[in-house]
Design an enzyme around this catalytic site. Structure first.
Site, mmCIF file in Angstrom:
data_model
loop_
_atom_site.group_PDB
_atom_site.id
_atom_site.type_symbol
_atom_site.label_atom_id
_atom_site.label_comp_id
_atom_site.label_asym_id
_atom_site.label_seq_id
_atom_site.Cartn_x
_atom_site.Cartn_y
_atom_site.Cartn_z
ATOM 1 N N ASN A 1 -10.508 -2.467 -6.408
ATOM 2 C CA ASN A 1 -9.673 -1.598 -7.253
ATOM 3 C C ASN A 1 -10.261 -1.370 -8.657
ATOM 4 O O ASN A 1 -9.898 -0.412 -9.331
ATOM 5 C CB ASN A 1 -8.245 -2.144 -7.389
ATOM 6 C CG ASN A 1 -7.400 -1.980 -6.147
ATOM 7 O OD1 ASN A 1 -6.467 -2.743 -5.907
ATOM 8 N ND2 ASN A 1 -7.705 -0.984 -5.315
ATOM 9 N N ASP B 1 0.831 -1.203 0.000
ATOM 10 C CA ASP B 1 0.000 0.000 0.000
ATOM 11 C C ASP B 1 0.870 1.259 0.000
ATOM 12 O O ASP B 1 1.980 1.254 0.532
ATOM 13 C CB ASP B 1 -0.907 -0.022 1.243
ATOM 14 C CG ASP B 1 -2.044 0.978 1.125
ATOM 15 O OD1 ASP B 1 -2.296 1.486 0.017
ATOM 16 O OD2 ASP B 1 -2.674 1.255 2.165
#
Ligand code: FPP
Length: 253
Positions: free
Chosen positions: A70, A22
């Site tokens: 996503n 991340d």
């Protein structure tokens, strides 16, 4: 780096490391670059960590590369991530083969663009005999999606009489998950300091040790990985038992 490596106990390595990579976007923003540049730099960190795990002889490495959520990002970013993924697979194939690394993937792979899926399946097939390490890419992956799919498949087998209700245990349920060929992760690393699981391996992480680092993924290096493993090795994993029981178990073995 080598002094840190010498502090790692090869007898107490995690068999399976999983990583939530991340912070690519924040890394890019800090440098006034586009988010795509952050993902591009993130690929270098992927290479470095795969190499480090292979050197350490870690058996399984799972990388959360693209979540089912996503897909909701702007199409320009989704397209760029798909292009990067395909390039990575094309460029990395020979390296994976050379290093005995078997590539696998988990997730709703049907949703990947055709050319990416084809490349992915080809590299998975080409590397299938790799016996030094398994690299598992979580792509279009969501744990709730995976659990619902597994429950449906198990319900069908119950209906068809392939298994009986009395036989259903957590282990049997695990065998319906896409991760069934692999052991549960021992260590989960999340970069960029967020304290969340983000729909990643919710079932499999039940007893996994968590390690959160503020480092943004594009800045992540071998040294960071070694630090995470060193921290992991200091912990006592009790799996619900008492400390004395665990010490006793070690004494017996
Ligand atoms: C999180 O950063 C990262 C991703 C959504 C994608 C991770 C992908 C890569 C590292 C490159 C492709 C991977 C492989 C295996 C080839 P973010 O965009 O959520 O960052 P932010 O939270 O700072 O915005």
């Amino acid at each position: 780096m080598s002094d840190l490596k010498s502090k790692i106990d090869p007898e107490k390595l995690p068999r399976h490391v999983a990583i939530i990579m991340d912070g690519n976007g924040r890394w890019a923003k800090k440098k006034f670059l586009s988010r795509i540049k952050g993902h591009e730099k993130g690929i270098n960190a992927v290479r470095e960590v795969v190499e480090a795990c292979r050197e350490l002889e870690i058996e399984y490495l799972t990388l959360y590369a693209f979540s089912v959520e996503n897909w909701r990002r702007p199409s320009s970013e989704v397209n760029a991530l798909m292009r990067l993924l395909k390039n990575y697979l094309v460029k990395e194939r020979d390296n994976l083969l050379k290093n005995g690394i078997r590539l696998r993937a988990i997730g709703d792979l049907e949703r990947l663009p055709g050319d990416v899926r084809q490349t992915l399946f080809k590299v998975i097939d080409d590397t299938k005999d790799g016996d030094k390490m398994t690299l598992i890419l979580a792509l279009s992956y969501g744990a709730r999606w995976e659990i619902v799919k597994a429950a449906l498949r198990m319900a069908n087998d119950l209906k068809d009489g392939k298994i009986r209700e009395e036989e259903v245990t957590p282990e049997v349920f695990s065998s319906y998950l896409t991760t069934s060929p692999y052991p549960d992760p021992d260590l989960l690393i999340r970069t960029s300091g967020e304290l969340r699981l983000s729909n990643f391996l919710l079932w499999q992480l039940a007893y996994t040790e968590l390690y959160i680092t503020p480092t943004l993924w594009p800045d992540y290096t071998k040294r960071d990985l070694l630090e995470a493993i060193r921290d992991y090795q200091k912990r006592e994993r009790r799996f619900g038992m008492t400390s004395d029981q665990i010490t006793g178990l070690h004494a017996e073995s």
